[in-house]
Design an enzyme around this catalytic site. Structure first.
Site, PDB file in Angstrom:
ATOM      1  N   HIS A 124       0.796  -1.223   0.000  1.00 35.97           N
ATOM      2  CA  HIS A 124       0.000   0.000   0.000  1.00 35.97           C
ATOM      3  C   HIS A 124       0.835   1.282   0.000  1.00 35.97           C
ATOM      4  O   HIS A 124       0.318   2.345   0.335  1.00 35.97           O
ATOM      5  CB  HIS A 124      -0.931   0.017   1.214  1.00 35.97           C
ATOM      6  CG  HIS A 124      -2.017  -1.013   1.158  1.00 35.97           C
ATOM      7  ND1 HIS A 124      -2.984  -1.025   0.166  1.00 35.97           N
ATOM      8  CD2 HIS A 124      -2.280  -2.076   1.962  1.00 35.97           C
ATOM      9  CE1 HIS A 124      -3.804  -2.048   0.374  1.00 35.97           C
ATOM     10  NE2 HIS A 124      -3.406  -2.704   1.446  1.00 35.97           N
ATOM     11  N   GLU A 183      -7.299 -12.115   6.495  1.00 32.52           N
ATOM     12  CA  GLU A 183      -8.115 -10.922   6.271  1.00 32.52           C
ATOM     13  C   GLU A 183      -9.272 -11.163   5.311  1.00 32.52           C
ATOM     14  O   GLU A 183      -9.843 -10.218   4.767  1.00 32.52           O
ATOM     15  CB  GLU A 183      -7.230  -9.785   5.750  1.00 32.52           C
ATOM     16  CG  GLU A 183      -6.362 -10.144   4.565  1.00 32.52           C
ATOM     17  CD  GLU A 183      -5.322  -9.075   4.235  1.00 32.52           C
ATOM     18  OE1 GLU A 183      -5.356  -7.996   4.840  1.00 32.52           O
ATOM     19  OE2 GLU A 183      -4.475  -9.335   3.360  1.00 32.52           O
ATOM     20  N   ASP A 218      -9.283  -5.197   6.346  1.00 30.45           N
ATOM     21  CA  ASP A 218      -9.862  -5.949   5.246  1.00 30.45           C
ATOM     22  C   ASP A 218     -11.048  -6.791   5.706  1.00 30.45           C
ATOM     23  O   ASP A 218     -12.022  -6.953   4.969  1.00 30.45           O
ATOM     24  CB  ASP A 218      -8.804  -6.834   4.593  1.00 30.45           C
ATOM     25  CG  ASP A 218      -7.939  -6.069   3.609  1.00 30.45           C
ATOM     26  OD1 ASP A 218      -8.268  -6.076   2.416  1.00 30.45           O
ATOM     27  OD2 ASP A 218      -6.954  -5.448   4.034  1.00 30.45           O
TER      28      ASP A 218
END
Length: 262
Positions: free
Chosen positions: A51, A155, A181
């Site tokens: 990310h 997740e 998530d």
């Protein structure tokens, strides 16, 4: 003064022993934040390729900074691809945080990509991990297999259905609970909603049953303390950007009386 820390390559054994370990995400592709937090005494940093804007060169420099600062350099890779995992391990990562490990089969593939013996990691001793060719082949194999930490991110809803099988995968060192998530996957209003807390408890119980450690991202000490009482032992606290933002915001708050219009 900072607390004395074991060598970064001891991270795997410390994680397995469920020592309390404190780290932070690194979102900015420079060496400086890692040098700062590592120098302060953080046990590990997680360089975020998933990310944040890290390419291989930026990751290579970040891992060099982790070594210089004496902190364990873990990389959150963008996917479970063997090529991506090999890249960061060759650059000297002492472990990987792998997203969306939703089945035992995927967990086995991840473990295989991280191990020489019994796995499928491509061999090279010419990179940083091999001392740029100074380590003998089997010395490098042994050292890498001993030190590389494999952490699966749990997740996804599917991962909860197969959580015991995932935990049972040999060579998987532990798991990270991806509450963000999971919150999105369940459509929950917050990451503390009952359905997410139930999911977290399922993961914690499975880890305890399997005798494997759990890592979780927390807002700070109070939340980490709660997770510690429930079995977690490794904590990712905020990020370099989050810590900077918090300190900068507090500075502006402190200066508010002086900034009022005359």
């Amino acid at each position: 003064m900072t607390l004395a820390r074991p060598h970064p390559t001891a991270f795997r054994s410390r994680f397995a022993a469920r020592e309390t370990l404190v780290g932070t995400f690194i979102k900015t592709p420079t060496s400086h934040a890692i040098e700062i937090v590592g120098g302060l005494g953080f046990d590990f940093v997680v360089i975020d390729e998933e990310h944040a804007p890290f390419d291989r060169m930026a990751t290579d420099i970040a891992l060099l900074a982790a070594r210089a600062a004496g902190t364990a350099g873990i990389v959150r890779v963008p996917s479970a691809s063997a090529e991506g995992i090999l890249s960061v391990l060759d650059c000297g990562a002492v472990g990987v945080l792998v997203p969306h490990v939703a089945s035992a089969a995927k967990a086995r593939d991840v473990v295989a990509a991280c191990r020489y013996r019994g796995g499928s990691r491509g061999f090279s001793a010419s990179a940083r991990a091999g001392g740029y060719g100074t380590l003998k082949m089997w010395d490098h194999v042994a050292a890498s297999d001993d030190a590389t930490t494999v952490i699966a991110m749990i997740e996804d809803k599917a991962a909860l259905d197969g959580i015991d099988a995932i935990m049972a995968v040999e060579g998987l060192d532990g798991v990270f609970i991806g509450r963000g998530d999971l919150t999105v996957a369940f459509g929950a209003p917050t990451r503390d909603a009952p359905v997410i807390r139930d999911a977290v408890n399922t993961i914690l119980a499975a880890a305890e049953k399997a005798g494997k450690p759990v890592c979780v991202m927390t807002d700070g000490y109070a939340e980490a303390s709660d997770f510690a009482s429930r079995g977690a032992s490794a904590f990712i606290v905020s990020s370099d950007q989050g810590l900077m933002k918090k300190a900068a915001a507090q500075t502006l708050t402190d200066f508010a009386p002086l900034r009022k219009p005359a």
